[in-house]
Design an enzyme around this catalytic site. Structure first.
Site, short mmCIF file in Angstrom:
data_model
loop_
_atom_site.label_atom_id
_atom_site.label_comp_id
_atom_site.label_asym_id
_atom_site.label_seq_id
_atom_site.Cartn_x
_atom_site.Cartn_y
_atom_site.Cartn_z
N LYS A 73 82.19 56.43 48.98
CA LYS A 73 82.57 56.16 50.37
C LYS A 73 82.00 54.81 50.81
O LYS A 73 82.70 53.98 51.36
CB LYS A 73 82.05 57.30 51.25
N GLU A 106 73.24 54.83 42.32
CA GLU A 106 73.64 55.48 41.07
C GLU A 106 75.06 55.08 40.68
O GLU A 106 75.34 54.70 39.54
CB GLU A 106 73.60 57.01 41.22
N GLY A 113 81.01 62.92 53.21
CA GLY A 113 81.03 62.97 51.74
C GLY A 113 81.31 64.36 51.20
O GLY A 113 82.20 64.56 50.36
N ARG A 114 80.57 65.36 51.68
CA ARG A 114 80.73 66.71 51.13
C ARG A 114 81.98 67.42 51.64
O ARG A 114 82.27 68.54 51.25
CB ARG A 114 79.48 67.54 51.41
N GLU A 136 73.36 70.77 52.42
CA GLU A 136 73.28 69.44 53.01
C GLU A 136 73.73 69.49 54.46
O GLU A 136 73.31 68.70 55.29
CB GLU A 136 74.15 68.46 52.20
N HIS A 141 73.48 89.23 32.96
CA HIS A 141 72.59 89.32 31.81
C HIS A 141 71.36 88.45 31.98
O HIS A 141 70.65 88.18 31.02
CB HIS A 141 73.35 88.95 30.54
N LYS A 144 67.77 57.45 49.34
CA LYS A 144 68.40 56.20 48.92
C LYS A 144 67.46 55.02 49.19
O LYS A 144 67.39 54.08 48.42
CB LYS A 144 69.76 55.99 49.64
C1 G6Q Z 1 77.57 63.86 51.34
C2 G6Q Z 1 76.45 62.96 51.21
C3 G6Q Z 1 76.21 62.42 49.82
C4 G6Q Z 1 77.19 61.32 49.41
C5 G6Q Z 1 76.64 60.62 48.18
C6 G6Q Z 1 77.55 59.55 47.67
O1 G6Q Z 1 77.92 64.40 52.36
O2 G6Q Z 1 76.50 61.96 52.16
O3 G6Q Z 1 76.23 63.42 48.85
O4 G6Q Z 1 78.44 61.85 49.18
O5 G6Q Z 1 75.37 60.10 48.45
O6 G6Q Z 1 77.80 58.59 48.64
P1 G6Q Z 1 78.94 57.53 48.46
O7 G6Q Z 1 80.25 58.23 48.36
O8 G6Q Z 1 78.85 56.61 49.63
O9 G6Q Z 1 78.64 56.80 47.16
#
Ligand code: G6Q
Length: 539
Positions: free
Chosen positions: A207, A213, A268-269, A354, A385, A505
């Site tokens: 996003k 990462e 994001g989620r 989250e 199990h 971050k």
């Molecule tokens: C989700 C969070 C988090 C995010 C990641 C990746 O709700 O904000 O999990 O999706 O940190 O972020 P980017 O899509 O900006 O790389």
């Protein structure tokens, strides 16, 4: 200090009522009501939701629904659908529901109808997915794309991975999908191991397009492509981006023609139905993808329009509050009896934890009650199990969601009957247990009887659907999304920000600098300083 929840009339009544019901066994609740299963079941959109094996009676439900009313759930659910800026700490609307709104509907953000833009992106995604699926899109050297690697993390990874695994049955088996999220170099190294760069497409999903990462992995992926194809022009054929940040995308070298956009009102989620779903669409095809969106939309509409008493996500949310805040249950288990849903619990972990892992009310006060539960789970029967032992006979109360399907996508002899028999037997055993007398009647030696007794009275919900289709997956995900929102309304917290993630971050960036510069002075606590030193000296 007091955020108000505990002062509500319904809350006080629930506290009183809890005293009356906390020691009543589920067995007693069933024996006193022959219609209990029917009374506490909802059957909507092809989801049979049995919540009769809970430690509730009609009065509990009435009081929980009063709580929802007192918290304004009826009105506040509409605020989300209507584009209200309910993510108050980021001043944003929360409109993942607009991502699955049918063509022609109208949803306004700052005076602008956003539905046409949503469909423009969907259209662009479909055209691209078709080109990959029918081999029209060629790599730089003219070879057909066979490998698709999604690079993203958190919300830009968990949805795509979960959906790919869940809908693998519907996927094009001539394409090979891999997902890279971890900054640990082994993740990318393994993903590209043994594949041909000339046949590989990277989808960089981010996003913000600044996440450490993802950008580290994307840069290394670009180096890998260039080491094989040795021409900067190759990047355009082997990379596409899913992002809201066009400037960073083009800085990376991806042509913004090959960027699929979304908007700041998609968290994001909550983004698996945005452009972030591109890998899913390529895997299952645009037609199946639109079924997935339709399933989401059906659940959105159910949540939006159905009275609270008959509303699946609302009832789920209230049961969660009941155990979390009254029985002091710390966790909520999710056990899908469908192997394709193996990543579903991990996906839900992010969605729920989250979102509702917060302790500050919307007005900025610290809560004086528990909020989001710890979600966890594994598919059945595997979990049986291993950890189910603790759920049956341990000292903790763990409400369970069982998710099962009547039909298997791969019907093999008696497998499905055995799978479902197990799911049903587990719910029954958790609720009803096995008494001393029953164990004795089985001829068990007296000294072993206490070990073989099961108290029961352990609550569970059962979600029973017909078969795992894209639409049914959409309904299930949206069901949990809305459950999360309702709980946040009860707890008066913001389900849509994530300052804890943002903190991570920033913190890592400081230490990276200190690791890279051996002369940088260390001003952390003595433990952190020693660990940094230890690592520096190994380099
Ligand atoms: C989700 C969070 C988090 C995010 C990641 C990746 O709700 O904000 O999990 O999706 O940190 O972020 P980017 O899509 O900006 O790389």
């Amino acid at each position: 200090m007091n955020a108000g929840l505990k002062n509500l009339e319904s809350w006080k009544n629930l506290e009183k009522h809890f005293g009356e019901i906390k020691n009543v066994h589920i067995k007693t609740l069933f024996s006193g009501d022959r219609n209990r299963a029917k009374r506490f079941t909802l059957n909507k959109l092809g989801i049979y939701f049995d919540f009769s094996r809970h430690r509730i009676n009609e009065k509990t439900l009435d009081l929980l629904l009063m709580l929802a009313e007192e918290r304004g759930v009826e009105k506040r659910r509409l605020e989300m659908f209507d584009g209200g800026k309910i993510n108050i700490t980021e001043h944003r609307a929360v409109l993942h529901t607009a991502l699955r709104a049918p063509k022609g509907s109208e949803i306004f953000v700052d005076g602008k109808n956003i539905v046409p833009e949503v469909h423009d992106v969907l259209h662009k995604m479909s055209a691209f997915a078709d080109k990959i699926r029918n081999g029209q899109w060629k790599g730089f050297s003219g070879k057909t794309i066979k490998n698709i690697i999604n690079i993203g993390i958190g919300g830009s990874d968990l949805g795509p991975v979960m959906a790919y695994e869940a809908l693998r049955y519907y996927s094009d088996r001539s394409l090979n999908f891999r997902f890279v999220s971890n900054v640990d170099g082994s993740d990318l190294a393994e993903a590209v191991n043994g594949i041909d760069a000339e046949e590989t497409l990277f989808i960089v999903a981010s996003k913000t397009f600044t996440t450490l990462e993802t950008m580290t992995n994307a840069n290394s992926a670009r180096s890998w492509i260039l080491s094989k194809l040795d021409d900067n022009e190759a990047v355009a054929k082997h990379f596409v981006a899913l992002s809201t940040n066009a400037a960073e995308v083009s800085k990376f070298g991806i042509d913004t023609k090959n960027m699929f956009g979304f908007w700041d009102w998609v968290g994001g989620r909550y983004s698996m139905t945005s452009a972030i779903g591109l890998s899913t669409m390529i895997a299952i095809g645009p037609e199946n993808y639109s079924q997935l969106l339709h399933g989401f939309h059906q659940m959105d509409e159910h949540f939006r329009k159905t009275p609270l008493r008959k509303n699946i996500p609302v009832i789920m949310a209230l049961l969660g509050v009941w155990y979390n805040n009254f029985f002091n249950a710390e966790t909520q288990a999710v056990y899908p009896y469908e192997n394709y849903l193996k990543r579903f619990p991990a996906y839900l972990q992010q969605l729920t934890m989250e979102s509702n892992g917060k302790q500050t009310t919307l007005k900025g006060q610290k809560v004086d009650y528990q909020t989001g539960a710890i979600f966890w789970g594994e598919p059945g029967t595997n979990g049986q199990h291993s950890f189910y032992q603790l759920v049956h006979q341990g000292t903790k109360l763990i409400p369970v969601d069982f998710i099962g399907f009547k039909k298997s996508l791969n019907p093999l002899s008696s497998h499905q009957d055995y799978l479902i028999a197990n799911m049903l037997a587990q719910g029954e055993a958790l609720a009803f247990g096995k008494t001393d007398e029953e164990v004795r009647a089985e001829g068990v030696a007296p000294e072993l009887i206490p070990h073989k007794v099961f108290d029961g009275n352990r609550p569970s919900s059962t979600f029973f659907l017909d078969v795992l289709t894209p639409a049914n997956l959409g309904k299930l995900v949206a069901m949990y999304e809305h459950c999360v929102y309702v709980q946040s309304l009860i707890w008066d917290i913001n389900a849509f920000d994530q300052w804890g993630v943002e903190l991570g971050k920033v913190l890592a960036k400081n230490i990276i600098h200190e690791i890279e510069d051996a002369n940088a002075s260390l001003n952390h606590d003595s433990s952190t300083n020693a660990l940094i030193d230890l690592y520096r000296s190994s380099k």
